[in-house]
Design a protein around this motif. Structure first.
Motif, PDB file in Angstrom:
ATOM      1  N   ASN A   1     -11.479   3.982  -0.721  1.00 38.75           N
ATOM      2  CA  ASN A   1     -12.476   5.765  -1.415  1.00 38.75           C
ATOM      3  C   ASN A   1     -11.713   6.599  -0.874  1.00 38.75           C
ATOM      4  OD1 ASN A   1     -14.779   3.483  -2.075  1.00 38.75           O
ATOM      5  ND2 ASN A   1     -15.292   3.410  -0.250  1.00 38.75           N
ATOM      6  N   PHE A   2     -11.090   6.987  -0.129  1.00 39.41           N
ATOM      7  CA  PHE A   2     -10.457   7.636   0.649  1.00 39.41           C
ATOM      8  C   PHE A   2      -9.396   8.302  -0.378  1.00 39.41           C
ATOM      9  CE2 PHE A   2      -6.833  10.576   2.185  1.00 39.41           C
ATOM     10  CZ  PHE A   2      -7.542  11.617   2.709  1.00 39.41           C
ATOM     11  N   TRP A   3      -8.737   7.569  -0.590  1.00 41.46           N
ATOM     12  CA  TRP A   3      -7.544   7.842  -1.805  1.00 41.46           C
ATOM     13  C   TRP A   3      -8.080   7.901  -3.339  1.00 41.46           C
ATOM     14  CZ3 TRP A   3      -2.827   9.399  -1.277  1.00 41.46           C
ATOM     15  CH2 TRP A   3      -2.403   8.688   0.344  1.00 41.46           C
ATOM     16  N   ALA A   4      -8.999   7.340  -4.000  1.00 43.30           N
ATOM     17  CA  ALA A   4      -9.919   7.935  -5.225  1.00 43.30           C
ATOM     18  C   ALA A   4     -10.720   8.766  -5.048  1.00 43.30           C
ATOM     19  CB  ALA A   4     -10.062   5.743  -5.564  1.00 43.30           C
ATOM     20  N   GLY A   5     -10.834   9.557  -4.035  1.00 45.12           N
ATOM     21  CA  GLY A   5     -11.419  10.374  -3.977  1.00 45.12           C
ATOM     22  C   GLY A   5     -13.159  10.572  -4.123  1.00 45.12           C
ATOM     23  N   LYS A   6     -13.605   8.977  -3.747  1.00 42.77           N
ATOM     24  CA  LYS A   6     -14.852   8.146  -3.716  1.00 42.77           C
ATOM     25  C   LYS A   6     -15.786   8.582  -2.745  1.00 42.77           C
ATOM     26  CE  LYS A   6     -14.048   5.120  -7.387  1.00 42.77           C
ATOM     27  NZ  LYS A   6     -13.745   3.592  -7.618  1.00 42.77           N
ATOM     28  N   GLY A   7     -16.594   9.182  -1.928  1.00 43.33           N
ATOM     29  CA  GLY A   7     -17.162   9.141  -0.903  1.00 43.33           C
ATOM     30  C   GLY A   7     -17.844  11.027  -0.689  1.00 43.33           C
TER      31      GLY A   7
ATOM     32  N   LEU B   1       1.182  -1.141  -0.087  1.00 47.01           N
ATOM     33  CA  LEU B   1      -0.153  -0.025  -0.001  1.00 47.01           C
ATOM     34  C   LEU B   1       0.500   1.244   0.223  1.00 47.01           C
ATOM     35  CD1 LEU B   1      -2.811  -0.464   2.172  1.00 47.01           C
ATOM     36  CD2 LEU B   1      -3.342  -0.499  -0.140  1.00 47.01           C
ATOM     37  N   PRO B   2       2.349   1.279   1.005  1.00 47.04           N
ATOM     38  CA  PRO B   2       2.861   2.756   0.389  1.00 47.04           C
ATOM     39  C   PRO B   2       3.325   3.057  -1.384  1.00 47.04           C
ATOM     40  CG  PRO B   2       4.013   1.018   2.224  1.00 47.04           C
ATOM     41  CD  PRO B   2       2.759   0.334   1.794  1.00 47.04           C
TER      42      PRO B   2
ATOM     43  N   ALA C   1      -1.827   5.216 -11.830  1.00 42.92           N
ATOM     44  CA  ALA C   1      -0.745   3.747 -11.477  1.00 42.92           C
ATOM     45  C   ALA C   1      -1.232   3.388  -9.928  1.00 42.92           C
ATOM     46  CB  ALA C   1       0.612   4.525 -11.438  1.00 42.92           C
ATOM     47  N   GLY C   2      -1.251   4.750  -9.341  1.00 43.75           N
ATOM     48  CA  GLY C   2      -1.444   4.291  -7.586  1.00 43.75           C
ATOM     49  C   GLY C   2      -2.417   3.253  -7.059  1.00 43.75           C
TER      50      GLY C   2
ATOM     51  N   ILE D   1       1.801   6.837  -2.137  1.00 42.13           N
ATOM     52  CA  ILE D   1       3.349   7.598  -2.913  1.00 42.13           C
ATOM     53  C   ILE D   1       2.852   8.096  -4.217  1.00 42.13           C
ATOM     54  CG2 ILE D   1       5.936   8.053  -3.977  1.00 42.13           C
ATOM     55  CD1 ILE D   1       6.229   6.265  -1.395  1.00 42.13           C
ATOM     56  N   LEU D   2       2.342   6.986  -4.644  1.00 46.04           N
ATOM     57  CA  LEU D   2       1.638   7.363  -6.281  1.00 46.04           C
ATOM     58  C   LEU D   2       0.535   8.351  -6.353  1.00 46.04           C
ATOM     59  CD1 LEU D   2       2.234   4.030  -8.270  1.00 46.04           C
ATOM     60  CD2 LEU D   2       4.154   5.715  -8.840  1.00 46.04           C
TER      61      LEU D   2
END
Length: 484
Positions: free
Chosen positions: A230-236, A19-20, A50-51, A24-25
């Motif tokens: 969801n947080f990293w994908a901007g969904k929510g 996951l790191p 990529a992430g 990072i990406l």
């Protein structure tokens, strides 16, 4: 049973450690284009995609990682079998296949089958694959079928096994899925209180390694919450998504390092120098990376009541952050690196307030720990009675080249050597050892190397907490075992 569950938890650390890279990406991508999610910059879009390729395929990584970690010989064919298992079950139980099998329209298929490609199924696939590897990897078939003997037989038997598992899941998966969703929804409906309860039980389960099971419900897509993805994908929803992550930052970046400082200040004068080196390294690891086990294991078993206080404070931190809708997220753990990468993400909400909260929690941790330690004479590191004092190994005269070699040799000798040790493995911070006779283990000798903690988890199972350098010690132990 408990040992088996702990092995699963350890195996999960391999895919979780990926996951790191995604953090990072995606963090850099969102840093470049924090509002457009890559739409305003080809470079940002490239990095974000990529992430997300890692985040979106965590179930596959779980299948491969668990299969590899649970197999006796950590062989690549076990990992391949984990992938085979996952592909078989997710294909047979996909929405389109189920619609065909039931002779109904796709739109009428139970929604549970649309979520079949989740981490729970990934873990199950890995477990089945590892069982098949341990059972069939050394089987010799008749000469006419000799090509398929041994390790080549493992993926075949795995595929056959997953046919049976798929039939069972065809009937029970909708029930399991509904139960998981109900559990997740029950906690999520409690809002900030639910986040606090999650944080509390997350810490309580650390000693037995079952916190990973709890995390999978809230952090991943097992029950539809998928807080990290969801947080990293901007969904929510801004201020809501990330609520099961945000409250860990004040504790891991500030609270636990402050607790380490309190334990140093309350240590005996003759032990302060040794405790300082231990607590400084552990505190820095907690602040920077969010790896907390070196600190937690230092007092978890010496002072269980103090650890309960830590669990309560962690739950309180998550509840406060959720109550005020302060959110930030992590790819691996709640350290400074992940905080720095996530604070400009679209769903990050007033993340700098978590720093303020962290400074307050640092004060609370420091003075509360210091008060309790002195008031009740709690035997934290450096405060043990003289008859119980363990001399932490001083390594000032050691060179970088031989430090881990000497540590490994002492630990292995303390475990009873070749006559007593049957297997050695490691996770992110701990050596996991199986021995023949626990009475032959010399815990004082092991502790003399300066390890943060030792935990007996079963009649023949013992864990030695090393810290983030555990891999180097494990490698040296393996060299010793090969030489003898």
């Amino acid at each position: 049973m408990m040992n088996y569950l702990q092995r699963i938890g350890k195996s999960l650390m391999l895919p979780v450690a990926v996951l790191p890279a995604a953090a990072i990406l995606m963090g850099i991508g969102y840093w470049i284009d924090p509002t457009g999610w890559g739409a305003g910059s080809p470079v940002a879009a490239f990095l974000i995609k990529a992430g997300s390729s890692i985040i979106d395929n965590m179930a596959i990584l779980f299948a491969v990682g668990v299969a590899l970690g649970m197999s006796k010989e950590k062989d690549g064919s076990a990992a391949l079998s984990g992938l085979v298992a996952y592909l078989v079950v997710t294909t047979l139980l996909s929405t389109n296949t189920v619609a065909m099998l039931q002779g109904i329209d796709v739109a009428k298929v139970n929604p549970a089958f649309a979520k079949i490609g989740n981490q729970f199924i990934g873990i199950l696939s890995g477990i089945i694959a590892s069982i098949m590897y341990n059972r069939f990897s050394h089987v010799k078939l008749p000469d006419a079928l000799a090509f398929f003997s041994g390790k080549r037989l493992v993926p075949i038997m795995t595929a056959v096994s997953m046919l049976i598992v798929s039939v069972v899941l065809f009937f029970v998966w909708p029930v399991i899925f509904t139960g998981l969703v109900s559990f997740g929804e029950a906690i999520s409906k409690l809002g900030a209180v639910g986040a606090g309860l999650y944080g509390f039980f997350n810490r309580l389960l650390i000693p037995i390694g079952l916190h990973h099971a709890l995390n999978s419900v809230f952090w991943f897509d097992v029950a539809g919450i998928n807080d990290i993805g969801n947080f990293w994908a901007g969904k929510g929803t801004k201020g809501i998504t990330g609520m099961y992550q945000a409250g860990f930052f004040p504790v891991m970046m500030f609270g636990l390092p402050a607790a380490a400082l309190a334990m140093y200040h309350t240590a005996k004068t003759t032990r302060k120098k040794q405790i300082a080196s231990l607590m400084m390294a552990a505190g820095f690891a907690s602040f920077l990376t969010g790896v907390t086990e070196p600190i937690e294991f230092a007092f978890m078993f010496l002072a269980p009541a103090l650890y309960l206080v830590h669990a309560i404070l962690t739950g309180l931190s998550l509840m406060i952050a959720a109550l005020f809708h302060w959110t930030a997220g992590f790819g691996f753990s709640a350290g400074f690196i992940d905080f720095f990468l996530s604070w400009r993400l679209p769903l990050a909400n007033k993340p700098l307030m978590l720093i303020i909260q962290g400074l307050v929690f640092a004060v609370i941790y420091y003075f509360l720990f210091r008060f309790l330690i002195k008031k009740f004479n709690i035997k934290t590191p450096g405060r043990e009675d003289e008859t119980d004092d363990v001399v932490l190994g001083t390594q000032e005269a050691e060179t970088t080249e031989n430090r881990f070699t000497q540590m490994a040799a002492t630990i292995y000798e303390g475990l009873g050597g070749d006559e007593n040790v049957t297997s050695v493995d490691n996770c992110v911070t701990r050596l996991r050892v199986e021995v023949k006779d626990m009475n032959k283990v010399d815990q004082a000798k092991i502790s003399s190397t300066g390890v943060p903690g030792i935990k007996i988890v079963g009649p023949t199972s013992i864990q030695v907490v090393i810290g983030t350098n555990v891999q180097f010690v494990a490698d040296e132990v393996e060299k010793i075992r090969r030489q003898k």
